[in-house]
Design a protein around this motif. Structure first.
Motif, PDB file in Angstrom:
ATOM      1  N   ALA A  58      10.163 -11.552 -15.563  1.00 30.03           N
ATOM      2  CA  ALA A  58      10.296 -12.274 -16.835  1.00 30.03           C
ATOM      3  C   ALA A  58       9.035 -12.146 -17.687  1.00 30.03           C
ATOM      4  N   LYS A  59       7.887 -12.235 -17.047  1.00 26.66           N
ATOM      5  CA  LYS A  59       6.636 -12.110 -17.800  1.00 26.66           C
ATOM      6  C   LYS A  59       6.471 -10.703 -18.357  1.00 26.66           C
ATOM      7  N   ARG A  60       6.859  -9.700 -17.573  1.00 26.70           N
ATOM      8  CA  ARG A  60       6.745  -8.327 -18.045  1.00 26.70           C
ATOM      9  C   ARG A  60       7.643  -8.111 -19.266  1.00 26.70           C
ATOM     10  N   ILE A  61       8.864  -8.621 -19.209  1.00 26.35           N
ATOM     11  CA  ILE A  61       9.781  -8.507 -20.351  1.00 26.35           C
ATOM     12  C   ILE A  61       9.174  -9.195 -21.569  1.00 26.35           C
ATOM     13  N   ASP A  62       8.671 -10.412 -21.358  1.00 26.56           N
ATOM     14  CA  ASP A  62       8.105 -11.178 -22.464  1.00 26.56           C
ATOM     15  C   ASP A  62       6.904 -10.462 -23.073  1.00 26.56           C
ATOM     16  N   ASP A  63       6.034  -9.921 -22.227  1.00 28.57           N
ATOM     17  CA  ASP A  63       4.851  -9.209 -22.726  1.00 28.57           C
ATOM     18  C   ASP A  63       5.250  -7.951 -23.504  1.00 28.57           C
ATOM     19  N   ASN A  64       6.238  -7.226 -22.998  1.00 32.51           N
ATOM     20  CA  ASN A  64       6.703  -6.017 -23.696  1.00 32.51           C
ATOM     21  C   ASN A  64       7.316  -6.356 -25.048  1.00 32.51           C
ATOM     22  N   ASN A 121      13.273   9.896 -19.871  1.00 33.23           N
ATOM     23  CA  ASN A 121      11.898  10.177 -20.293  1.00 33.23           C
ATOM     24  C   ASN A 121      11.199   8.975 -20.921  1.00 33.23           C
ATOM     25  N   ASP A 122      11.559   7.772 -20.485  1.00 31.43           N
ATOM     26  CA  ASP A 122      10.950   6.577 -21.076  1.00 31.43           C
ATOM     27  C   ASP A 122      10.058   5.822 -20.097  1.00 31.43           C
ATOM     28  N   VAL A 123       9.586   6.503 -19.061  1.00 31.38           N
ATOM     29  CA  VAL A 123       8.710   5.858 -18.081  1.00 31.38           C
ATOM     30  C   VAL A 123       7.283   6.364 -18.249  1.00 31.38           C
ATOM     31  N   SER A 124       6.341   5.658 -17.644  1.00 30.58           N
ATOM     32  CA  SER A 124       4.933   6.044 -17.752  1.00 30.58           C
ATOM     33  C   SER A 124       4.696   7.370 -17.050  1.00 30.58           C
ATOM     34  N   GLY A 125       3.813   8.158 -17.626  1.00 32.04           N
ATOM     35  CA  GLY A 125       3.537   9.463 -17.047  1.00 32.04           C
ATOM     36  C   GLY A 125       2.055   9.693 -16.872  1.00 32.04           C
ATOM     37  N   SER A 126       1.649  10.928 -17.053  1.00 31.19           N
ATOM     38  CA  SER A 126       0.255  11.306 -16.860  1.00 31.19           C
ATOM     39  C   SER A 126      -0.647  10.612 -17.874  1.00 31.19           C
ATOM     40  N   THR A 127      -1.789  10.135 -17.387  1.00 28.95           N
ATOM     41  CA  THR A 127      -2.747   9.482 -18.290  1.00 28.95           C
ATOM     42  C   THR A 127      -3.383  10.482 -19.256  1.00 28.95           C
ATOM     43  N   LYS A 128      -3.209  11.789 -19.006  1.00 27.57           N
ATOM     44  CA  LYS A 128      -3.772  12.801 -19.890  1.00 27.57           C
ATOM     45  C   LYS A 128      -2.988  12.918 -21.198  1.00 27.57           C
ATOM     46  N   MET A 129      -1.734  12.447 -21.176  1.00 34.65           N
ATOM     47  CA  MET A 129      -0.901  12.545 -22.370  1.00 34.65           C
ATOM     48  C   MET A 129      -0.670  11.139 -22.920  1.00 34.65           C
ATOM     49  N   ILE A 130      -1.558  10.713 -23.801  1.00 37.25           N
ATOM     50  CA  ILE A 130      -1.460   9.379 -24.391  1.00 37.25           C
ATOM     51  C   ILE A 130      -1.081   9.505 -25.861  1.00 37.25           C
ATOM     52  N   VAL A 131       0.127   9.089 -26.178  1.00 36.18           N
ATOM     53  CA  VAL A 131       0.629   9.066 -27.556  1.00 36.18           C
ATOM     54  C   VAL A 131       1.471   7.802 -27.710  1.00 36.18           C
ATOM     55  N   PRO A 132       1.798   7.399 -28.941  1.00 37.14           N
ATOM     56  CA  PRO A 132       2.548   6.156 -29.138  1.00 37.14           C
ATOM     57  C   PRO A 132       3.980   6.219 -28.601  1.00 37.14           C
ATOM     58  N   TRP A 167      18.008  -1.873 -23.599  1.00 39.20           N
ATOM     59  CA  TRP A 167      16.946  -1.116 -22.923  1.00 39.20           C
ATOM     60  C   TRP A 167      16.407  -1.888 -21.732  1.00 39.20           C
ATOM     61  N   PHE A 168      15.832  -1.166 -20.764  1.00 36.42           N
ATOM     62  CA  PHE A 168      15.301  -1.744 -19.537  1.00 36.42           C
ATOM     63  C   PHE A 168      13.850  -2.183 -19.766  1.00 36.42           C
ATOM     64  N   TRP A 169      13.672  -3.356 -20.354  1.00 36.06           N
ATOM     65  CA  TRP A 169      12.353  -3.851 -20.701  1.00 36.06           C
ATOM     66  C   TRP A 169      11.539  -4.293 -19.484  1.00 36.06           C
ATOM     67  N   LEU A 170      12.112  -4.225 -18.289  1.00 33.09           N
ATOM     68  CA  LEU A 170      11.435  -4.684 -17.082  1.00 33.09           C
ATOM     69  C   LEU A 170      10.320  -3.729 -16.641  1.00 33.09           C
ATOM     70  N   HIS A 171      10.330  -2.513 -17.159  1.00 32.02           N
ATOM     71  CA  HIS A 171       9.345  -1.509 -16.743  1.00 32.02           C
ATOM     72  C   HIS A 171       8.005  -1.734 -17.437  1.00 32.02           C
ATOM     73  N   ASN A 172       6.927  -1.493 -16.719  1.00 30.28           N
ATOM     74  CA  ASN A 172       5.579  -1.618 -17.275  1.00 30.28           C
ATOM     75  C   ASN A 172       5.243  -0.328 -18.023  1.00 30.28           C
ATOM     76  N   ARG A 173       5.838  -0.176 -19.185  1.00 34.38           N
ATOM     77  CA  ARG A 173       5.763   1.089 -19.919  1.00 34.38           C
ATOM     78  C   ARG A 173       4.368   1.389 -20.439  1.00 34.38           C
TER      79      ARG A 173
END
Length: 290
Positions: free
Chosen positions: A39-45, A188-199, A278-284
């Motif tokens: 719930a907190k993750r959803i709220d923060d997102n 393709n909506d999950v977190s990936g490599s830290t080398k590719m940081i874009v909005p 959308w699956f807002w539960l992910h720490n995107r």
């Protein structure tokens, strides 16, 4: 976990598109509201993406997210009786001519999707639709830590006529598959490599650059696609125009980054049109100092 799988199979037997399905959804929805997972993750997102909305709005949206997710689970449970039901549940496919062109010409394609609506139903529909026309859909997958649940998901996708490709398959092998006419679906909506940081949805995030790299190396298009629930067991699939390939005047790294940004923008348009799906539960937005 074996006990949980037995419970899932029991729910499969009672789930359908009628009264029993509605009862299953109400049970799952009630359970989610009691447990309120992440719930907190959803709220923060939600707070991050919708800073001008208040706490009451976020609480209402979280409830709707749980409600829609309960329907997604219920639909998947009912689908296991007969995967061909997807042809009854998908009422319309906007942009189906894009699918047909790929299939008719036996072209390779990367289908870019996200954890939106009933994404498993989307894969099942296209896999069976392509098979009817002599083509196939391959889906990239990541192993789940629990072996029993991992096996359950694998079997569910295989029954829907999908081919499965491990996420760690090498870029050269995937490139060859695409050049040989393979259709590959990637969430393709999950977190990936830290080398590719874009909005992503307006805020910097780590991203998966694989689809962009594969598209540039193989020459096949990236085609965004989403599935929208109109009401339970009724969906519309929307197929969007292929993303524009970046100009060759840019170097490889710049082209990849530009295509990742275009991919994120395409998925953002899908998500923002119906955020409750959308699956807002992910720490995107993890690993990024916001």
């Amino acid at each position: 976990m074996k006990a949980v799988i037995k419970i899932i199979h029991a729910f499969e037997k009672i789930s359908n598109t009628g009264f029993r399905g509605r009862c299953v959804q109400k049970f799952l929805y009630g359970l989610l509201k009691i447990i309120h997972p992440r719930a907190k993750r959803i709220d923060d997102n939600l707070k991050l993406v919708y800073p001008n909305h208040d706490k009451a709005w976020r609480k209402k949206m979280r409830s709707e997210i749980y409600k829609q997710f309960a329907w997604t689970i219920t639909e998947l449970l009912a689908l296991q009786r007969d995967h061909s039901q997807v042809f009854e549940w998908v009422k319309k496919v906007e942009g189906i001519e894009i699918f047909d062109d790929v299939i008719k010409n036996k072209r390779g394609a990367i289908y870019l999707a996200c954890h939106f609506g009933n994404w498993e139903l989307l894969g099942s529909w296209y896999a069976q639709y392509a098979k009817k026309h002599g083509h196939e859909l391959s889906s990239m997958y990541q192993e789940i830590h629990d072996p029993d649940f991992n096996e359950y998901i694998h079997e569910m996708r295989l029954r829907s006529s999908m081919k499965l490709l491990p996420k760690d398959l090498s870029i050269p092998k995937l490139t060859r598959l695409l050049k040989n006419g393979e259709n590959i679906a990637i969430l393709n909506d999950v977190s990936g490599s830290t080398k590719m940081i874009v909005p992503f949805l307006g805020h910097n995030a780590t991203n998966i650059s694989g689809p962009a790299v594969l598209s540039l190396l193989s020459g096949v298009p990236i085609i965004p696609v989403g599935i929208f629930r109109i009401k339970p067991f009724e969906h519309v699939i929307k197929v969007f125009e292929p993303l524009e390939i970046p100009d060759k005047s840019l170097n490889h790294e710049e082209r990849v980054k530009k295509l990742v940004i275009e991919s994120n923008d395409a998925l953002a348009k899908i998500i923002l049109s119906r955020p409750e799906l959308w699956f807002w539960l992910h720490n995107r937005w993890k690993n990024v100092n916001l």
